[in-house]
Enzyme design. Structure first.
Site, short mmCIF file in Angstrom:
data_model
loop_
_atom_site.label_atom_id
_atom_site.label_comp_id
_atom_site.label_asym_id
_atom_site.label_seq_id
_atom_site.Cartn_x
_atom_site.Cartn_y
_atom_site.Cartn_z
N LYS A 13 0.83 -1.21 0.00
CA LYS A 13 0.00 0.00 0.00
C LYS A 13 0.87 1.26 0.00
CE LYS A 13 -2.38 -0.98 3.80
NZ LYS A 13 -1.83 -2.30 4.19
N ARG A 88 -9.68 1.00 8.65
CA ARG A 88 -9.26 -0.36 8.99
C ARG A 88 -10.35 -1.09 9.78
NH1 ARG A 88 -3.34 0.80 8.96
NH2 ARG A 88 -2.16 -1.13 9.06
N ARG A 122 11.68 -5.49 4.80
CA ARG A 122 11.40 -4.07 4.51
C ARG A 122 12.36 -3.14 5.27
NH1 ARG A 122 5.37 -1.72 5.03
NH2 ARG A 122 5.50 -2.38 7.21
N ARG A 155 11.21 -0.99 10.68
CA ARG A 155 10.12 -0.60 11.58
C ARG A 155 10.07 -1.53 12.78
NH1 ARG A 155 4.60 0.51 8.32
NH2 ARG A 155 3.79 -0.67 10.09
N ARG A 166 -0.48 -8.16 13.70
CA ARG A 166 -1.05 -7.24 12.71
C ARG A 166 -1.88 -7.99 11.67
NH1 ARG A 166 4.31 -4.96 10.81
NH2 ARG A 166 3.18 -3.77 9.26
P1 AMP Z 1 0.74 0.95 8.91
O1 AMP Z 1 1.89 1.88 8.71
O2 AMP Z 1 -0.44 1.27 8.03
O3 AMP Z 1 1.13 -0.51 8.81
O4 AMP Z 1 0.22 1.17 10.40
C1 AMP Z 1 1.07 0.93 11.51
C2 AMP Z 1 0.25 0.81 12.77
O5 AMP Z 1 -0.45 2.05 13.01
C3 AMP Z 1 -0.83 -0.24 12.77
O6 AMP Z 1 -0.32 -1.53 13.07
C4 AMP Z 1 -1.75 0.29 13.87
O7 AMP Z 1 -1.18 0.08 15.15
C5 AMP Z 1 -1.71 1.80 13.61
N1 AMP Z 1 -2.76 2.20 12.64
C6 AMP Z 1 -2.54 2.72 11.40
N2 AMP Z 1 -3.70 3.00 10.80
C7 AMP Z 1 -4.68 2.63 11.67
C8 AMP Z 1 -6.10 2.65 11.62
N3 AMP Z 1 -6.76 3.09 10.54
N4 AMP Z 1 -6.79 2.21 12.71
C9 AMP Z 1 -6.14 1.78 13.80
N5 AMP Z 1 -4.81 1.71 13.91
C10 AMP Z 1 -4.08 2.14 12.86
#
Ligand code: AMP
Length: 210
Positions: A13, A88, A122, A155, A166
């Protein structure tokens, strides 16, 4: 154009959104990036979400929706956006529908085996955010960003335990959105396998046939 990107962690994404943002001239809004910036800057939001992110769990809807609401009010988001990592959950999708509805929802589909492989390899530039992969998209110089010379990092939630949490959160809370957006005729499936350029080419094909 208002685009939502769905798909499991590791679907590509962020890579896709960065490319689409550049080519379409739309802001790339990643809730994960917004949370990580808040943590780095030690804001009150950052303090609240730090442990949640580290453990791979989802931030409560109320906090997440508030953050996105504010971001979508910024002037650069007036003519469209690419939302990466939001919504999400169903309540988040319902909130977005009320605030500023999506016009196109791309579902990046990838197999489970590829997800783990992608996330474990990554690396991200600390300075400009460019995403690399140690095997499939390595930088020219070890640990250094090709684009800006910044330092590459892993990360903290790209470790096997967090990745599993996740993925479970994705299956339980996010995957139902595929059906939800499908019911509203907004969903477009896109194969997330392949190179970033081939995924983007498939997206352009979708746009041409709309
Ligand atoms: P990402 O970078 O999209 O993988 O997001 C990293 C982390 O941020 C996720 O594992 C969640 O802990 C938090 N997070 C990101 N977007 C959301 C969302 N829309 N709702 C809840 N938690 C989120």
């Amino acid at each position: 154009m208002k685009i939502v990107l769905l798909g499991p962690p590791g679907a590509g994404k962020g890579t896709f959104a960065a490319q689409a943002s550049k080519r379409l001239g739309l802001p790339h809004i990643s809730t994960g990036d917004l949370f990580r910036a808040a943590i780095k800057n030690e804001t009150s939001l950052g303090k609240k979400v730090k442990d949640i992110l580290a453990n791979g769990l989802l931030v409560p809807d109320e906090l997440t929706i508030g953050l996105v609401k504010d971001r979508l009010l910024q002037p650069d988001a007036a003519d469209g956006w690419i939302l990466d990592g939001f919504p999400r959950t169903i309540p988040q999708a319902e909130a977005l529908q009320e605030i500023n509805p999506a016009e196109l929802v791309l579902n990046l589909e990838v197999d489970d085996g590829l997800i783990l492989q992608r996330l474990m390899g990554r690396r991200i530039c600390r300075n400009c955010g460019k995403i690399y992969h140690m095997v499939t998209m390595p930088p020219k110089r070890d640990g250094i960003c090709d684009a800006c010379g910044g330092e590459l990092y892993t990360r903290s939630d790209d470790q096997e335990d967090s990745i599993k949490t996740r993925l479970a959160a994705y299956r339980e809370q996010t995957e139902p959105l595929v059906q939800w957006y499908g019911d509203r005729n907004l969903l477009i499936p896109l194969r997330g396998k392949g190179t970033p350029d081939s995924v983007y080419a498939a997206f352009e094909e979708v746009l041409r046939n709309r």
